[in-house]
Design an enzyme around this catalytic site. Structure first.
Site, PDB file in Angstrom:
ATOM      1  N   LYS A 283      15.776 -16.535 -16.564  1.00 41.31           N
ATOM      2  CA  LYS A 283      14.711 -17.528 -16.420  1.00 41.31           C
ATOM      3  C   LYS A 283      14.821 -18.692 -17.403  1.00 41.31           C
ATOM      4  O   LYS A 283      14.035 -19.630 -17.324  1.00 41.31           O
ATOM      5  CB  LYS A 283      13.349 -16.856 -16.572  1.00 41.31           C
TER       6      LYS A 283
HETATM    7  N1  PMP Z   1      14.582  -9.542 -12.706  1.00 42.96           N
HETATM    8  C1  PMP Z   1      13.700  -9.864 -13.649  1.00 42.96           C
HETATM    9  C2  PMP Z   1      13.624  -9.034 -14.898  1.00 42.96           C
HETATM   10  C3  PMP Z   1      12.852 -10.962 -13.470  1.00 42.96           C
HETATM   11  O1  PMP Z   1      11.943 -11.295 -14.408  1.00 42.96           O
HETATM   12  C4  PMP Z   1      12.949 -11.697 -12.257  1.00 42.96           C
HETATM   13  C5  PMP Z   1      12.012 -12.829 -12.019  1.00 42.96           C
HETATM   14  N2  PMP Z   1      10.751 -12.406 -11.509  1.00 42.96           N
HETATM   15  C6  PMP Z   1      13.881 -11.317 -11.294  1.00 42.96           C
HETATM   16  C7  PMP Z   1      14.695 -10.235 -11.571  1.00 42.96           C
HETATM   17  C8  PMP Z   1      14.002 -12.010  -9.965  1.00 42.96           C
HETATM   18  O2  PMP Z   1      14.387 -13.349 -10.026  1.00 42.96           O
HETATM   19  P1  PMP Z   1      13.801 -14.412  -9.006  1.00 42.96           P
HETATM   20  O3  PMP Z   1      12.352 -14.625  -9.350  1.00 42.96           O
HETATM   21  O4  PMP Z   1      14.598 -15.638  -9.223  1.00 42.96           O
HETATM   22  O5  PMP Z   1      13.942 -13.864  -7.620  1.00 42.96           O
END
Ligand code: PMP
Length: 385
Positions: free
Chosen positions: A49
């Site tokens: 992120k």
């Molecule tokens: N794994 C973790 C630990 C996350 O914080 C997130 C984000 N919610 C994701 C996977 C998934 O990523 P995205 O939101 O881009 O689908």
């Protein structure tokens, strides 16, 4: 990366994360494929992120939605908050995050360590309830807009305490009244909203995907990623599919709506069927605007137990301490590879964050036992060989 690995600010060290071949996993599961993991915990904020949080605020600044006095408000369970906090160091923006109570105290303290304020909200409430973490972030922004002047730290603190108190005393009527108030937005507060912000998938299209492409010279046959907001998988898939034939497979926990919708179920019915699960960061009970299911070829479904066992196995066998959504993505990939008899392909699995944030859960046998999980990882994984 520059030659001497010297940098001027934290934003410059975001990205350029390594991709590691998982040879122990390949041999344990008898996979006749090259399986790589993109290790996103190597980012300074510790997750995938970082690029996205920074990009959202960079674009907000470019579009004149924020200035240096803007308070950033966001419903986040952790990783996105850190990404936003990194960018905020540039102009000194203050941050307020709302976070459901099921998320660990450690994650609250982590965001506070970056100087953010945190308001805790109840977990088992509908997204449109006035005390959900989505609604409370809107309420906070409205209270700030209403002030119509730059706030001092004390005034920000007062708003945080006031809202926390309304939530804690379950004063739904008052929360609802503020939520319904028609207040004109201004530059004093901004909600990036990762679930609805088109710059979320765009950040992965322009940054994460580009980086993966150059690491492998585009030479990948499959990419597997867990789906939360869907930003990661949507951005990466769009970039690759514009350039070559590739299969992009999502990984979804049982209880989430994505695999149900992908298999043709109506949204309302899928939302009705959604239920809780323990793995964090992936799966949803709403359909965010940041996902394009047409760019996802297929979805592999996983449960908490196999995700956790895989996560723990990775630390012990590969020396990679990752969070539960990484174990989920990998076990989802392995199940898919086995089921479809995939051989001699180059495969990348996205590992979004570090296991350090989950030491008290996934890596704590007592917690596993209390939650009726098996602690003997190989007993679980053996049958998936
Ligand atoms: N794994 C973790 C630990 C996350 O914080 C997130 C984000 N919610 C994701 C996977 C998934 O990523 P995205 O939101 O881009 O689908």
């Amino acid at each position: 990366m520059n030659k001497k690995n010297l940098y001027d600010n934290v934003l410059e060290i975001v990205g350029n994360t390594p991709a590691l071949r998982l040879k122990k996993v390949e041999s344990y599961f008898n996979l006749d494929n090259e399986v790589y993991a993109k290790i996103e915990y190597m980012n300074p904020g510790g997750s995938i992120k970082d690029r996205m949080g920074i990009y959202l605020l960079k674009m907000a600044e470019k579009n004149q939605l924020i200035n240096k006095d803007t308070i950033i408000v966001e419903p986040t369970s952790g990783n996105t908050g850190v990404g936003l906090a990194l960018y905020s160091t540039i102009n000194g923006n203050k941050l307020i995050f709302t976070m459901p109570s099921k998320i660990s105290k450690e994650k609250e303290l982590l965001l506070k360590a970056y100087g953010a304020f945190v308001v805790r909200t109840p977990t088992n409430v509908k997204p449109d309830a006035p005390n959900s973490y989505y609604s409370v972030s809107k309420i906070i922004a409205k209270l700030i807009w209403k002030k119509n002047k730059k706030l001092t730290i004390t005034e920000i603190e007062e708003i945080v305490i006031y809202v926390q108190n309304l939530v804690d005393t379950n004063n739904l009527e008052k929360l609802n009244n503020i939520l319904k108030e028609d207040i004109k937005e201004n530059l004093l507060a901004y909600i990036p909203n990762q679930y609805f912000n088109k710059y979320n998938p765009e950040s992965h299209y322009r940054l994460t995907a580009q980086e993966i492409w150059s690491q492998f010279d585009g030479n990948l046959d499959y990419i597997f990623a867990g789906i939360g907001t869907g930003g990661t998988i949507t951005g990466i898939s769009k970039f690759f599919k514009e350039r070559k034939e590739i299969k992009v497979i999502g990984v979804d926990p049982i209880g989430s709506i994505y695999y149900l919708i992908k298999n043709g179920m109506k949204l309302e019915k899928a939302i009705e069927k959604a239920h809780t699960y323990k793995v964090e960061g992936i799966g949803e009970d709403i359909l965010p605007e940041t996902i394009n299911l047409n760019l996802i070829d297929d979805i592999s479904v996983v449960n908490d137990q196999e995700s956790f066992s895989m996560t723990r196995f990775l630390a012990k066998k590969e020396g990679i301490l990752v969070g539960g959504s990484s174990g989920a993505a990998l076990i989802g990939a392995i199940k898919y590879i086995k089921k479809n008899n995939i051989k001699r392909k180059k495969i990348l699995v996205i590992f979004p964050d570090s296991g350090r944030g989950y030491l008290n859960k996934i890596f704590n046998n007592q917690w596993l036992i209390e939650n009726n999980f098996e602690v003997d990882d190989e007993k679980i994984l053996e049958v998936l060989k």
